[in-house]
Design an enzyme around this catalytic site. Sequence first.
Site, PDB file in Angstrom:
ATOM      1  CG  HIS A  26      -1.885  -0.967   1.047  1.00  0.00           C
ATOM      2  ND1 HIS A  26      -2.817  -1.159   0.131  1.00  0.00           N
ATOM      3  CD2 HIS A  26      -2.297  -2.178   2.005  1.00  0.00           C
ATOM      4  CE1 HIS A  26      -3.557  -2.333   0.175  1.00  0.00           C
ATOM      5  NE2 HIS A  26      -3.130  -2.854   1.503  1.00  0.00           N
ATOM      6  CG  HIS A  75      -6.580  -5.592   1.635  1.00  0.00           C
ATOM      7  ND1 HIS A  75      -5.920  -6.526   2.769  1.00  0.00           N
ATOM      8  CD2 HIS A  75      -7.497  -5.162   2.590  1.00  0.00           C
ATOM      9  CE1 HIS A  75      -6.813  -6.565   3.788  1.00  0.00           C
ATOM     10  NE2 HIS A  75      -7.834  -5.802   3.742  1.00  0.00           N
ATOM     11  CG  ASP A  82      -2.740  -8.500   0.476  1.00  0.00           C
ATOM     12  OD1 ASP A  82      -1.998  -8.551   1.224  1.00  0.00           O
ATOM     13  OD2 ASP A  82      -3.771  -7.795   0.767  1.00  0.00           O
ATOM     14  CG  ASP A  88      -4.889 -10.244   2.892  1.00  0.00           C
ATOM     15  OD1 ASP A  88      -4.545 -10.971   2.094  1.00  0.00           O
ATOM     16  OD2 ASP A  88      -4.604  -9.171   3.326  1.00  0.00           O
TER      17      ASP A  88
END
Lengths: 557, 447
Positions: free
Chosen positions: B112, B153, B151, B240
């Site tokens: 991120h 996200h 991931d 995740d």
Amino acid sequence: MLLGIDVGGTHTDAVMIATNGIHAAAKVPTDHEDLLASVNAAIGEILRDVDPDAIRQINLSTTLTTNAIIEEKLEPVGMLVTGGPGIAPGHYTIGRHFHLLRGAIDHRGTEQEPLPDAELDAAVEACRAAGVRVFGAVTKFSPRNPVQEEQIVRRLQPDADFISIGHTLSGRLNFPRRVATAFYNSAVWRAYIDFIDAVETGVRKHGISARMDILKADGGTMPAAVSRTVPVQSILSGPAASIMGIVALCDIDEDAVILDIGGTTTDIAVFADGAPLVEPDGIAIGGHPTLVRAVITRSIGIGGDSEVVVENGDLRIGPRRRGPALACGGPVPTLIDAGNVTGTAQVGNPTASAAGFRELAAATGIDPEELARRAIARAMEQIRDAAHGLVTELNARPVYTIHELLTGKTLSPRQVYVMGGPAAVLAEPLAQAFGLPVTVPARHAVANAIGAALTRTTMEIELLADTERKELSIPNLDIRQKISFQFTLADAVAAGREHLLAFLRRQQIEDIDDDMIQVVEADSFNMISNYFTVGRNIRVSCQLKPSIRAAYREAVR
Amino acid sequence: MSTDHRRLGIIFFPAYDWAIDATHPEREERLLYTQDQLREEGIFDLPGISEHKPEVATAGMIERVHFCIPEVDAVTTPSHLIAAGGAVTAARLVMEKKVDRAFAMVRPPGHHAMKVVHGNRGFCSLNNEAVLVEYLREECGVRRIAIVDTDCHHGDGTQDIYWHDPEVLFISLHQDGRTIFPGTGFVRENGGPNAIGATVNIPLPPQTGDEGFLTVMERVVLPILEAFKPEIVINSAGQDNHYTDPITNMSFSAAGYARLNEMLNPHIAVLEGGYAIQGALPYTNLGICLAMAGHDFSAVREPDYDPERLRQSARVSEYIDTLCAQVMELHRRPPAPAGTPGEFAVRDKSIYYDTDGITEEQTERVLICRACAGLRIIETRASSFPLSICIEIPFAACRSCREAGEKHLREAKNSLRYRLIKLIDRPGKNVESFSDQDVSPRSKYFF
């Protein structure tokens, strides 16, 4: 007085040490077919000069288990194992009576799948039918929860002569290593206890009533009584005995390289701040990594009898040994002959050495003495490169905290200690190659027996405290007890020390005080669930490091 | 050693003495049970598998990637430099041929973290993958690189860094941004005007299971990789998507992660998110390690794994079928590049640093260029720092973008409008930072 006996590959050495000096020493050839006779012969020699009643302690280093494994004189072992999910069973299957049973325990120690009694019965029956009498009971994550190992042991107990139980061998996590360790432990058990029984009988016959401890590969000892349940720990104790001998003979407090130069090979060890480094996981036995801890050593194929060859104008030393030096009637020129030619050695018949090097040099156009000098230099550089390789490897070992990564110790040897037959001859060229001071201790030729006599008990424990489950365990001491939610890291360190000390006192190991116990690891992790602290996961690892009986140090200097 | 085994180097660095704060998911305990599992399974004793210590990333390695405001030290701790360094170590081991594959199991994560860094967002401060990619390009001569972000996200930081770069393919599979942080990563986000098609987003519906992920791999990821022909493939390996993860809504399993890595066969994997530290990470990490090393992973499964319960619904499968078709359609027939070479394309962005509570307003201008990634100029103003300007002359920049970069730097210095003026000059191998108090550089690195 302390009696140290080292049954080595070629010789069996014994020394008798009192606080005021070495009272007797013996060297007899080792008879591989009858190690017991070698031990008795060595004791017999010693007792010519010493009263048996004066002996307070015997320390024995033996190649018995090492030989049994090398020669594959192994008793069939029934392995009863639950693996559960994870790596493929092919990675840990061992022996011809390996039974993989259903059942699973996870990393927190929760039994996720029970071990069905019917499967266990069938496996035990199959072993019985095959005439198997010794066993290994090992389950994945048994240091976290031994319930399934205990189930296997209960089922086996009426029939088994001996069972190696996974979690009692070590608290460290490594299931395939635990399986292999249990296997070898059971496979050598019968031969080992027969041998120890016979040694103890022989010792009594000599009129000695002293207690006996057995050397381990980590440079320490274990009581003979303990060794009867973990005979595999007696493997490869010889190199460790020599290294502990150097610790006894010299005052080492810096980072150092230790070389044991033999006829065919040189063993290299590294000391950090004067202490030998121990392999954290364990050594490989019969090609299988195990949980048997050992002093870290590397072996390189260069020794006094290494052949010196000129090949296409290039010098090559070792790794072959074709016999002793020319000077001692051997067939080809060796490093010892090179020493004779350069004048650093005076071994056997120097004329033979000189003739050999004249012949070698003829093909090269180099002066024979110069060639001999270069041969020694080349060999010493190879030893140096191997030692540097080992240091680099040790410095590259992983660490797991930022603190250790940024401020961790880097090994940087300041001194070289050399022992073994050719040590004195090679000291000067070694100093050249390493660019470091080289020490050859006066009594290095019996360093192995001195190390055997003077080294002390070692022991390590892994403690896990889980305040969410309110449980504390020390797998290899088979301790499990309740703790409160408030149990802290300090409590855990104290508990680890206490249990280790209590164990040692039960073994009647003298002169142990609290400050000899080293806390290797002490970590406490908050366990969080949904942003709330539900407990602490506390890990403490304590050990009694390899050390020398201080009261006798002056006696051997 | 069987021939289908590969040498795998694992850089395991759990940073047992660092957390964002005591109860934050990114805490000391995160890789504890993974280490227990890997040790108990004897992973490091398997033929070809080795464990390695991470290096600490140097300021130069960071500064050629990020504009850290006001400077690297202000927005990082040693933990970030070690995580980024671990990613570089993974690349180094592969490039020096010491291993065939490498997995940097490091924390904290990085995907991120964007081009400009004012603080920590989504648990990330430095983009570990970007630091690794720029190491490959700058020091190893690698030109074409693909990052596949698995991931849960959207890897919005990595996307931001490589948005304009036609030589770094970024593919992200993630839970649909309408249902989860950071709320981006839709199909139409497919790269800037100089790099259309070099960004690929695959926003998956909640409850996507093994079947859905593997379908996307087969129908979208592998064909696009095949066409791009990268020299190096990196898996930005968040874990995740696991069915037990506490902050996401997917149904992916450890076996699925292993299979995905077997299909992708990345040269390098870098751990990203994944916060089911007991129920998922020990098993997903084990599966990924075995798959990368070419070992049998068929016995890897979670204790509570129930394929029936985790099977994705027919509705999810249908949705994914349509999604795959959409992504491939856009990939095969991308819109024509917008704008005219020599002009600036402009985007305005509002960025929220959730961990640090900082808001940032950015205006990014990129010179439209058919020869390189294009000169990039970012004006940034954050709640924590006044208006500043960042000028990047990109890797392998063309001559006109280099000259334009020098001109804009002079203008910025003369304008007296900016608290900080930062330059990354990749062809010149030079980064500089000027403050408004001073005409000589506050800091200057050559890398």
